[in-house]
Design an enzyme around this catalytic site. Sequence first.
Site, PDB file in Angstrom:
ATOM      1  N   GLU A 363       0.836  -1.225   0.000  1.00 32.88           N
ATOM      2  CA  GLU A 363       0.000   0.000   0.000  1.00 32.88           C
ATOM      3  C   GLU A 363       0.862   1.262   0.000  1.00 32.88           C
ATOM      4  O   GLU A 363       0.534   2.266   0.646  1.00 32.88           O
ATOM      5  CB  GLU A 363      -1.026  -0.045   1.130  1.00 32.88           C
ATOM      6  CG  GLU A 363      -1.949  -1.237   0.941  1.00 32.88           C
ATOM      7  CD  GLU A 363      -3.342  -1.088   1.466  1.00 32.88           C
ATOM      8  OE1 GLU A 363      -3.761   0.044   1.724  1.00 32.88           O
ATOM      9  OE2 GLU A 363      -4.009  -2.134   1.617  1.00 32.88           O
TER      10      GLU A 363
HETATM   11  N1  CAA Z   1      -5.181  10.927  -3.297  1.00 38.40           N
HETATM   12  C1  CAA Z   1      -5.956  11.328  -4.355  1.00 38.40           C
HETATM   13  N2  CAA Z   1      -5.418  11.590  -5.563  1.00 38.40           N
HETATM   14  C2  CAA Z   1      -4.103  11.421  -5.704  1.00 38.40           C
HETATM   15  C3  CAA Z   1      -3.257  10.996  -4.664  1.00 38.40           C
HETATM   16  C4  CAA Z   1      -3.863  10.743  -3.421  1.00 38.40           C
HETATM   17  N3  CAA Z   1      -3.131  10.322  -2.373  1.00 38.40           N
HETATM   18  N4  CAA Z   1      -1.988  10.909  -5.126  1.00 38.40           N
HETATM   19  C5  CAA Z   1      -2.020  11.274  -6.418  1.00 38.40           C
HETATM   20  N5  CAA Z   1      -3.305  11.578  -6.767  1.00 38.40           N
HETATM   21  C6  CAA Z   1      -3.774  12.027  -8.072  1.00 38.40           C
HETATM   22  C7  CAA Z   1      -3.205  13.391  -8.432  1.00 38.40           C
HETATM   23  O1  CAA Z   1      -4.027  14.424  -7.945  1.00 38.40           O
HETATM   24  C8  CAA Z   1      -3.167  13.326  -9.947  1.00 38.40           C
HETATM   25  O2  CAA Z   1      -4.465  13.541 -10.457  1.00 38.40           O
HETATM   26  P1  CAA Z   1      -4.774  14.805 -11.463  1.00 38.40           P
HETATM   27  O3  CAA Z   1      -3.739  14.758 -12.548  1.00 38.40           O
HETATM   28  O4  CAA Z   1      -6.162  14.547 -11.913  1.00 38.40           O
HETATM   29  O5  CAA Z   1      -4.630  16.011 -10.594  1.00 38.40           O
HETATM   30  C9  CAA Z   1      -2.866  11.869 -10.221  1.00 38.40           C
HETATM   31  O6  CAA Z   1      -3.262  11.145  -9.057  1.00 38.40           O
HETATM   32  C10 CAA Z   1      -1.404  11.598 -10.506  1.00 38.40           C
HETATM   33  O7  CAA Z   1      -0.674  12.117  -9.426  1.00 38.40           O
HETATM   34  P2  CAA Z   1       0.899  12.254  -9.428  1.00 38.40           P
HETATM   35  O8  CAA Z   1       1.337  13.069 -10.594  1.00 38.40           O
HETATM   36  O9  CAA Z   1       1.285  12.719  -8.062  1.00 38.40           O
HETATM   37  O10 CAA Z   1       1.340  10.750  -9.702  1.00 38.40           O
HETATM   38  P3  CAA Z   1       2.754  10.058  -9.565  1.00 38.40           P
HETATM   39  O11 CAA Z   1       2.979   9.238 -10.765  1.00 38.40           O
HETATM   40  O12 CAA Z   1       3.793  11.059  -9.171  1.00 38.40           O
HETATM   41  O13 CAA Z   1       2.503   8.998  -8.355  1.00 38.40           O
HETATM   42  C11 CAA Z   1       2.236   8.223  -6.129  1.00 38.40           C
HETATM   43  C12 CAA Z   1       2.012   9.346  -7.146  1.00 38.40           C
HETATM   44  C13 CAA Z   1       1.698   8.766  -4.825  1.00 38.40           C
HETATM   45  C14 CAA Z   1       3.683   7.859  -5.981  1.00 38.40           C
HETATM   46  C15 CAA Z   1       1.400   6.973  -6.572  1.00 38.40           C
HETATM   47  O14 CAA Z   1       1.885   6.424  -7.778  1.00 38.40           O
HETATM   48  C16 CAA Z   1       1.362   5.899  -5.517  1.00 38.40           C
HETATM   49  O15 CAA Z   1       0.555   5.986  -4.593  1.00 38.40           O
HETATM   50  N6  CAA Z   1       2.220   4.838  -5.609  1.00 38.40           N
HETATM   51  C17 CAA Z   1       2.168   3.730  -4.694  1.00 38.40           C
HETATM   52  C18 CAA Z   1       1.230   2.677  -5.202  1.00 38.40           C
HETATM   53  C19 CAA Z   1       0.622   1.863  -4.096  1.00 38.40           C
HETATM   54  O16 CAA Z   1       0.422   2.328  -2.984  1.00 38.40           O
HETATM   55  N7  CAA Z   1       0.275   0.626  -4.411  1.00 38.40           N
HETATM   56  C20 CAA Z   1      -0.404  -0.190  -3.503  1.00 38.40           C
HETATM   57  C21 CAA Z   1      -1.054  -1.335  -4.225  1.00 38.40           C
HETATM   58  S1  CAA Z   1      -2.349  -2.104  -3.264  1.00 38.40           S
HETATM   59  C22 CAA Z   1      -1.578  -2.955  -2.060  1.00 38.40           C
HETATM   60  O17 CAA Z   1      -0.407  -2.888  -1.886  1.00 38.40           O
HETATM   61  C23 CAA Z   1      -2.512  -3.778  -1.181  1.00 38.40           C
HETATM   62  C24 CAA Z   1      -1.861  -4.623  -0.205  1.00 38.40           C
HETATM   63  O18 CAA Z   1      -0.699  -4.899  -0.276  1.00 38.40           O
HETATM   64  C25 CAA Z   1      -2.586  -5.228   0.880  1.00 38.40           C
HETATM   65  P1  FAD Z   2       9.410  -0.734  -6.470  1.00 36.44           P
HETATM   66  O1  FAD Z   2       8.396   0.256  -6.837  1.00 36.44           O
HETATM   67  O2  FAD Z   2      10.226  -1.311  -7.568  1.00 36.44           O
HETATM   68  O3  FAD Z   2      10.379  -0.114  -5.375  1.00 36.44           O
HETATM   69  C1  FAD Z   2      11.670  -0.657  -5.055  1.00 36.44           C
HETATM   70  C2  FAD Z   2      12.319   0.264  -4.018  1.00 36.44           C
HETATM   71  O4  FAD Z   2      12.530   1.564  -4.599  1.00 36.44           O
HETATM   72  C3  FAD Z   2      11.463   0.489  -2.773  1.00 36.44           C
HETATM   73  O5  FAD Z   2      12.284   0.619  -1.652  1.00 36.44           O
HETATM   74  C4  FAD Z   2      10.782   1.827  -3.067  1.00 36.44           C
HETATM   75  O6  FAD Z   2      10.398   2.517  -1.893  1.00 36.44           O
HETATM   76  C5  FAD Z   2      11.908   2.563  -3.795  1.00 36.44           C
HETATM   77  N1  FAD Z   2      11.360   3.617  -4.682  1.00 36.44           N
HETATM   78  C6  FAD Z   2      10.622   3.452  -5.799  1.00 36.44           C
HETATM   79  N2  FAD Z   2      10.312   4.639  -6.346  1.00 36.44           N
HETATM   80  C7  FAD Z   2      10.871   5.580  -5.532  1.00 36.44           C
HETATM   81  C8  FAD Z   2      10.926   7.015  -5.541  1.00 36.44           C
HETATM   82  N3  FAD Z   2      10.287   7.734  -6.465  1.00 36.44           N
HETATM   83  N4  FAD Z   2      11.604   7.643  -4.565  1.00 36.44           N
HETATM   84  C9  FAD Z   2      12.228   6.932  -3.588  1.00 36.44           C
HETATM   85  N5  FAD Z   2      12.236   5.601  -3.518  1.00 36.44           N
HETATM   86  C10 FAD Z   2      11.556   4.926  -4.483  1.00 36.44           C
HETATM   87  N6  FAD Z   2      -0.454  -4.687  -4.892  1.00 36.44           N
HETATM   88  C11 FAD Z   2      -1.750  -4.639  -5.289  1.00 36.44           C
HETATM   89  O7  FAD Z   2      -2.106  -3.953  -6.248  1.00 36.44           O
HETATM   90  N7  FAD Z   2      -2.696  -5.331  -4.600  1.00 36.44           N
HETATM   91  C12 FAD Z   2      -2.403  -6.112  -3.547  1.00 36.44           C
HETATM   92  O8  FAD Z   2      -3.305  -6.716  -2.957  1.00 36.44           O
HETATM   93  C13 FAD Z   2      -1.033  -6.210  -3.135  1.00 36.44           C
HETATM   94  N8  FAD Z   2      -0.670  -7.027  -2.107  1.00 36.44           N
HETATM   95  C14 FAD Z   2       0.659  -7.230  -1.842  1.00 36.44           C
HETATM   96  C15 FAD Z   2       1.049  -8.205  -0.905  1.00 36.44           C
HETATM   97  C16 FAD Z   2       2.380  -8.494  -0.713  1.00 36.44           C
HETATM   98  C17 FAD Z   2       2.767  -9.553   0.257  1.00 36.44           C
HETATM   99  C18 FAD Z   2       3.375  -7.769  -1.436  1.00 36.44           C
HETATM  100  C19 FAD Z   2       4.844  -8.076  -1.270  1.00 36.44           C
HETATM  101  C20 FAD Z   2       2.998  -6.769  -2.300  1.00 36.44           C
HETATM  102  C21 FAD Z   2       1.644  -6.494  -2.534  1.00 36.44           C
HETATM  103  N9  FAD Z   2       1.250  -5.547  -3.476  1.00 36.44           N
HETATM  104  C22 FAD Z   2      -0.069  -5.455  -3.860  1.00 36.44           C
HETATM  105  C23 FAD Z   2       2.247  -4.790  -4.202  1.00 36.44           C
HETATM  106  C24 FAD Z   2       2.854  -3.663  -3.384  1.00 36.44           C
HETATM  107  O9  FAD Z   2       1.949  -2.604  -3.248  1.00 36.44           O
HETATM  108  C25 FAD Z   2       4.160  -3.231  -4.080  1.00 36.44           C
HETATM  109  O10 FAD Z   2       5.088  -4.279  -3.882  1.00 36.44           O
HETATM  110  C26 FAD Z   2       4.689  -1.917  -3.549  1.00 36.44           C
HETATM  111  O11 FAD Z   2       3.830  -0.860  -3.889  1.00 36.44           O
HETATM  112  C27 FAD Z   2       6.109  -1.627  -4.062  1.00 36.44           C
HETATM  113  O12 FAD Z   2       6.228  -1.826  -5.434  1.00 36.44           O
HETATM  114  P2  FAD Z   2       7.429  -2.718  -6.038  1.00 36.44           P
HETATM  115  O13 FAD Z   2       7.424  -3.989  -5.306  1.00 36.44           O
HETATM  116  O14 FAD Z   2       7.291  -2.750  -7.505  1.00 36.44           O
HETATM  117  O15 FAD Z   2       8.745  -1.933  -5.642  1.00 36.44           O
END
Ligand code: CAA
Ligand code: FAD
Length: 379
Positions: A363
């Site tokens: 996340e």
């Molecule tokens: N809330 C609402 N809108 C947001 C936002 C937020 N926190 N962050 C960005 N946006 C919107 C911006 O307003 C923009 O929209 P507009 O162009 O319409 O204004 C758009 O998103 C793009 O924003 P950025 O230019 O800031 O985008 P970016 O490419 O620089 O990325 C980021 C921003 C915050 C790094 C985003 O890519 C991010 O959150 N990355 C992490 C992904 C992540 O959390 N993945 C989790 C997967 S689910 C999971 O992990 C579940 C699990 O394990 C259990």
């Molecule tokens: P990368 O994005 O390749 O990052 C590698 C390293 O580089 C990290 O340390 C990161 O912090 C750093 N990094 C990357 N970009 C930057 C930057 N701009 N500045 C500074 N540092 C940076 N995803 C889903 O969609 N749904 C799920 O349900 C879900 N469940 C998950 C469950 C598990 C057990 C795991 C391991 C992952 C899960 N994920 C899920 C994916 C998870 O959200 C991603 O692994 C996470 O967002 C990081 O992405 P990545 O693994 O590609 O690492």
Amino acid sequence: MDFKLNEEQEAIKEAASAFAKTELLPEVIERDIKCEFPKDLIKKMAEMGFMGMMVPTAYGGGGMDTLSYVIALEEIAKIDASAAVIMSVNNSLVCWGLERYGTEVQKKKYLTPLASGKSLGAFALSEPEAGSDATSQKTTAVDKGDHYLLNGTKNWITNGYSADYYLVIAQTNKEKGHHGISVFIVERNWEGFEVGKKEDKLGIRASDTCSLMFTDVKVPKENRIGEEGFGFKFAMETLNGGRIGIAAQALGIAAGALELSVKYALERKTFGKTISEHQAIQFKLADMDIEIEAARLLCYKAALKKDNNEDYVRASAIAKLYSSKVAMETSIEAVQIHGGYGYVREYHVERMMRDAKITQIYEGTSEIQKIIISRKLLS
Ligand code: CAA
Ligand code: FAD
């Protein structure tokens, strides 16, 4: 400001704690070893209303506030962080988005079974080359009139192996960048949809994580959530709330590790006294307590901001970043306090240490939380 939980919140805390101790605890070690998804226990959690806590009762949910959700998650995660993430994904990544942006038809068909726990959901944003950089989506959904054709691969999907319904983010118009990304509800048994093998993980081993493969999957138009191009915003907004859930999971791991450490320190004797009488151990426990209390306040604050309809983006990122750091540090200290016993499965704290690490990664990694927080500060 009132630091006292109300009667309903106290009752939820007690019910979650009792369930965790009587139902989750007995086989938590075996499930971790065998990577066994707690299917029957999740059903019981659903019966208690824990799988759709914040969804209105009209759609099969519990109609509770975010603070109650945080309180319940902490108690579940104290004992079983795998069960906590299964619960967190279904509640805040799947049900929330459907409730907030789904059509009435989508809510009846999908939200109601998901919130009542008859079905399980997963949220599929990440891809092999799109984790932190979530806009780099390669999965495509091509408009074919009354349906889309979905192609691509999602990675690391929690509940991926066991879910019935998936919220899948995909590119519908590459030229438009993140405004060309959309979100769809996909059913597990649709043709062309394949679920990969379960990942063999360091921690949260009883939760399942796997890749999803889509080959010409026909997704009816009515299964798109919101307008075309709304998918990235949908994902970001969903994650703002999801991070409160992961913060609560991390808080629970830390609090669980402290409880076990206090108990052990009062029992274990060295040099003629319990280790709790050594100041070095007392200070470790005090440090853990301080950090956990601070993390709890940050979690509660983020939850209250969400419940009060205030902007909670910064608060949820801070709560997630801080609580996950506390979970990691506290669980390492818990192993230290347990000495050699902490290094074996029977005493639970080694599992907590392994479980804690993921809270700094999923996340949005801790680095990504800092990007979110600093952008808010500087905007
Ligand atoms: N809330 C609402 N809108 C947001 C936002 C937020 N926190 N962050 C960005 N946006 C919107 C911006 O307003 C923009 O929209 P507009 O162009 O319409 O204004 C758009 O998103 C793009 O924003 P950025 O230019 O800031 O985008 P970016 O490419 O620089 O990325 C980021 C921003 C915050 C790094 C985003 O890519 C991010 O959150 N990355 C992490 C992904 C992540 O959390 N993945 C989790 C997967 S689910 C999971 O992990 C579940 C699990 O394990 C259990
Ligand atoms: P990368 O994005 O390749 O990052 C590698 C390293 O580089 C990290 O340390 C990161 O912090 C750093 N990094 C990357 N970009 C930057 C930057 N701009 N500045 C500074 N540092 C940076 N995803 C889903 O969609 N749904 C799920 O349900 C879900 N469940 C998950 C469950 C598990 C057990 C795991 C391991 C992952 C899960 N994920 C899920 C994916 C998870 O959200 C991603 O692994 C996470 O967002 C990081 O992405 P990545 O693994 O590609 O690492």
